[in-house]
Design an enzyme around this catalytic site. Structure first.
Site, PDB file in Angstrom:
ATOM      1  CB  CYS A 278      -0.917   0.001   1.215  1.00  0.00           C
ATOM      2  SG  CYS A 278      -2.104  -1.344   1.171  1.00  0.00           S
TER       3      CYS A 278
HETATM    4  N1  LIG Z   1      -2.596  -6.002   2.019  1.00  0.00           N
HETATM    5  C1  LIG Z   1      -3.013  -4.967   2.701  1.00  0.00           C
HETATM    6  O1  LIG Z   1      -2.579  -4.752   3.826  1.00  0.00           O
HETATM    7  C2  LIG Z   1      -4.056  -4.016   2.136  1.00  0.00           C
HETATM    8  C3  LIG Z   1      -4.656  -3.089   3.006  1.00  0.00           C
HETATM    9  C4  LIG Z   1      -5.622  -2.243   2.522  1.00  0.00           C
HETATM   10  C5  LIG Z   1      -5.958  -2.280   1.175  1.00  0.00           C
HETATM   11  N2  LIG Z   1      -5.350  -3.170   0.335  1.00  0.00           N
HETATM   12  C6  LIG Z   1      -5.784  -3.181  -1.058  1.00  0.00           C
HETATM   13  O2  LIG Z   1      -6.624  -4.324  -1.241  1.00  0.00           O
HETATM   14  C7  LIG Z   1      -6.457  -4.843  -2.578  1.00  0.00           C
HETATM   15  C8  LIG Z   1      -6.074  -6.303  -2.508  1.00  0.00           C
HETATM   16  O3  LIG Z   1      -4.814  -6.413  -1.891  1.00  0.00           O
HETATM   17  P1  LIG Z   1      -4.272  -7.742  -1.230  1.00  0.00           P
HETATM   18  O4  LIG Z   1      -3.109  -7.335  -0.393  1.00  0.00           O
HETATM   19  O5  LIG Z   1      -5.368  -8.500  -0.589  1.00  0.00           O
HETATM   20  O6  LIG Z   1      -3.779  -8.530  -2.522  1.00  0.00           O
HETATM   21  P2  LIG Z   1      -3.249 -10.042  -2.603  1.00  0.00           P
HETATM   22  O7  LIG Z   1      -2.237 -10.064  -3.681  1.00  0.00           O
HETATM   23  O8  LIG Z   1      -2.890 -10.535  -1.246  1.00  0.00           O
HETATM   24  O9  LIG Z   1      -4.518 -10.880  -3.065  1.00  0.00           O
HETATM   25  C9  LIG Z   1      -5.205 -10.659  -4.233  1.00  0.00           C
HETATM   26  C10 LIG Z   1      -5.776 -11.957  -4.734  1.00  0.00           C
HETATM   27  O10 LIG Z   1      -6.532 -11.675  -5.913  1.00  0.00           O
HETATM   28  C11 LIG Z   1      -6.375 -12.738  -6.836  1.00  0.00           C
HETATM   29  N3  LIG Z   1      -6.747 -12.230  -8.146  1.00  0.00           N
HETATM   30  C12 LIG Z   1      -6.084 -11.357  -8.935  1.00  0.00           C
HETATM   31  N4  LIG Z   1      -6.795 -11.109 -10.046  1.00  0.00           N
HETATM   32  C13 LIG Z   1      -7.916 -11.855  -9.980  1.00  0.00           C
HETATM   33  C14 LIG Z   1      -9.036 -12.015 -10.828  1.00  0.00           C
HETATM   34  N5  LIG Z   1      -9.156 -11.338 -11.960  1.00  0.00           N
HETATM   35  N6  LIG Z   1     -10.007 -12.883 -10.445  1.00  0.00           N
HETATM   36  C15 LIG Z   1      -9.900 -13.574  -9.282  1.00  0.00           C
HETATM   37  N7  LIG Z   1      -8.868 -13.435  -8.440  1.00  0.00           N
HETATM   38  C16 LIG Z   1      -7.888 -12.572  -8.771  1.00  0.00           C
HETATM   39  C17 LIG Z   1      -4.933 -13.151  -6.659  1.00  0.00           C
HETATM   40  O11 LIG Z   1      -4.714 -14.476  -7.112  1.00  0.00           O
HETATM   41  C18 LIG Z   1      -4.741 -12.998  -5.152  1.00  0.00           C
HETATM   42  O12 LIG Z   1      -4.993 -14.201  -4.469  1.00  0.00           O
HETATM   43  C19 LIG Z   1      -5.414  -3.943  -3.246  1.00  0.00           C
HETATM   44  O13 LIG Z   1      -6.045  -2.924  -3.954  1.00  0.00           O
HETATM   45  C20 LIG Z   1      -4.667  -3.356  -2.068  1.00  0.00           C
HETATM   46  O14 LIG Z   1      -4.081  -2.113  -2.379  1.00  0.00           O
HETATM   47  C21 LIG Z   1      -4.420  -4.064   0.795  1.00  0.00           C
END
Ligand SMILES: NC(=O)c1ccc[n+]([C@@H]2O[C@H](COP(=O)([O-])OP(=O)(O)OC[C@H]3O[C@@H](n4cnc5c(N)ncnc54)[C@H](O)[C@@H]3O)[C@@H](O)[C@H]2O)c1
Length: 443
Positions: A278
């Site tokens: 992030c």
């Molecule tokens: N990790 C954090 O601490 C955090 C905190 C707040 C916000 N966010 C935001 O949340 C969102 C997700 O982040 P995350 O850390 O959970 O990501 P991540 O990489 O941990 O997980 C995302 C998942 O989505 C799947 N994916 C990707 N494209 C796909 C599709 N088209 N169809 C189905 N599955 C799909 C991937 O295989 C993966 O398992 C991002 O926008 C991030 O900026 C993350």
């Protein structure tokens, strides 16, 4: 009552009685805990992920996120109200679909909405009247009402009239023991009033506080503001650390002192750089959009410059500490302690450890690492110079063998007194040791 209004009323009633199915697309750090929370609160939940291997592991009850309680996952599976799948046709069964896929940046630091677009396209293929679609991924203002709505409307259905559209950013803080998904207030904004009502009803069923804001763009901008705020303040603390170091003043003592002010001050700790999915990424989303409109982004850029330079400061301190002990960096053995980007989690994305290790390898040092949460460091696409590595056990022999131990992440599971007792030199980038010791150098 208009047809959309009666569809909304029906959906709201189903959310309140939990007679509804929620699909979460993207079972990552954010999506999986969110999906499990929906299960906890009585919903039927479909977790969709394009990574078939991850889906299989989740279905077997295996932990895919280090800090997640696997008992929670197993009881969700046992309830038979949770299914992880990569079968996109199952989305048709859902009353609400939450998109929680990654939003990284390209090599040129521009938003990469590939996953969001792909997820919206997938939804469009199965979209039916009366469904709610919520984007949860962090992104620039205008995304939900722009590319996401466009993709969804390729279904022939119209947002507001046929389906409901909302944005509700994730504020998950992995590893935070004080705040979890349920007690972090949830910002919610609808494409139109009915969409806002439906989305608020959905989240009101799972979190303590929902905060409805006036537009999709305000919710998108609020999430980015939160992370820009962090990025800028981390940079400020890092700059102060360097200034106070030159002055011979202990920055940690300064921070402890300043933090006693009950108003007008928020504490941010300096460190070896910035990391995670992030803070080093999201500001670029705002900067990119701002540039399009000709608005300056000087603070954002400066924060980036300062934070990115921090591994260089750590390296300087390490080199100095080694030189004082008659060892050249190129001939040294360096044990990096912690490679996750922050404490108590297994997430190494954008970790400052990578840049530090890359530079150490480049300078000819013999580099090993220990991280209780990261047993194995795979080959990194963004750091091709780094070899695959395995976490070394943190034994007396490994510590004494190293010319220096560099604390990059201050995981609670590490016995730092043990490290200090046996290390020749400790480079402490996290303020682990508050009392001066001859073998500890702050960096
Ligand atoms: N990790 C954090 O601490 C955090 C905190 C707040 C916000 N966010 C935001 O949340 C969102 C997700 O982040 P995350 O850390 O959970 O990501 P991540 O990489 O941990 O997980 C995302 C998942 O989505 C799947 N994916 C990707 N494209 C796909 C599709 N088209 N169809 C189905 N599955 C799909 C991937 O295989 C993966 O398992 C991002 O926008 C991030 O900026 C993350």
């Amino acid at each position: 009552m208009s047809e959309a209004r009666s569809l909304a009323a029906e959906l709201i009633a189903r959310f309140s009685t939990r007679d509804a199915t929620v699909a979460v697309i993207g079972l990552g750090y954010v999506g999986l805990p969110l999906a499990l929370l929906f299960v906890d609160r009585g919903f039927r939940v479909l977790g969709l992920d394009s990574d078939g291997e991850k889906v299989a592991r989740i279905q077997r009850g295996e932990r895919t996120i280090g800090h997640l309680d696997s008992e929670r996952l197993r009881s969700a599976l046992a309830s038979r109200r949770f299914l992880a799948t990569d079968d996109v046709t199952r989305l048709g069964e859902a009353d609400a679909i939450v998109i929680s896929v990654p939003t990284p940046v390209t090599r040129r630091h521009e938003p990469d909405l590939g996953d969001v677009e792909a997820a919206a396209r997938t939804v469009a293929r199965v979209l039916r009247r009366g469904q709610l679609v919520v984007l949860g991924s962090t992104t620039y203002p205008g995304t939900t009402n722009g590319v996401v709505r466009q993709e969804l409307e390729t279904s022939g259905l119209t947002a507001g009239a046929d389906f409901f559209l909302a944005y509700s950013p994730e504020r998950e803080d992995p590893g935070n023991l004080r705040y979890s998904t349920a007690d972090i207030p949830k910002l919610v904004a609808g494409f139109d009033p009915a969409s806002g009502d439906v989305a608020c009803a959905l989240y009101a069923a799972i979190v303590e506080t929902t905060v409805r804001v006036g537009s999709l763009e305000v919710a998108e901008a609020a999430k980015l503001s939160e992370n820009v705020f962090r990025a800028v303040n981390i940079a400020l603390s890092n700059e102060l650390k360097i200034i106070f170091d030159r002055m011979g003043i202990d920055v940690w003592e300064v921070l402890d002192a300043a933090a006693t002010k009950p108003f007008g001050y928020s504490r941010f700790d300096p460190g070896p750089g910035w990391g995670g999915h992030c803070v080093p990424v999201d500001p670029f989303y705002l900067a990119w959009k701002a540039r399009e409109l000709g608005a300056p982004t000087r603070f954002i850029e400066l924060a980036g410059e300062i934070n990115v330079a921090m591994p260089g400061f750590v390296l300087e301190k390490l080199e100095g500490g080694l030189a004082e002990r008659g060892t050249a960096l190129r001939a040294s053995r360096v044990l990096v302690l912690g490679v996750a980007y922050k404490k108590d989690i297994d997430d190494t994305r954008e970790s400052p450890a990578f840049e530090l290790m890359r530079r150490l390898f480049e300078r000819g040092a013999d580099v090993t690492y220990h991280d209780p949460h990261v047993p194995h460091l795979e080959h990194q696409r963004s750091w091709p110079e780094l070899p695959e590595l395995r976490s070394e056990p943190l034994t007396e022999e490994r510590i004494t063998r190293a010319d220096a131990v560099v604390i990059v992440t201050n995981h609670r599971a590490v016995d730092y007194e043990f490290v200090r007792r046996h290390a020749r030199l400790v480079i402490d980038t996290r303020g682990v040791f508050r009392d001066p010791a001859p073998n500890v150098v702050r960096a």
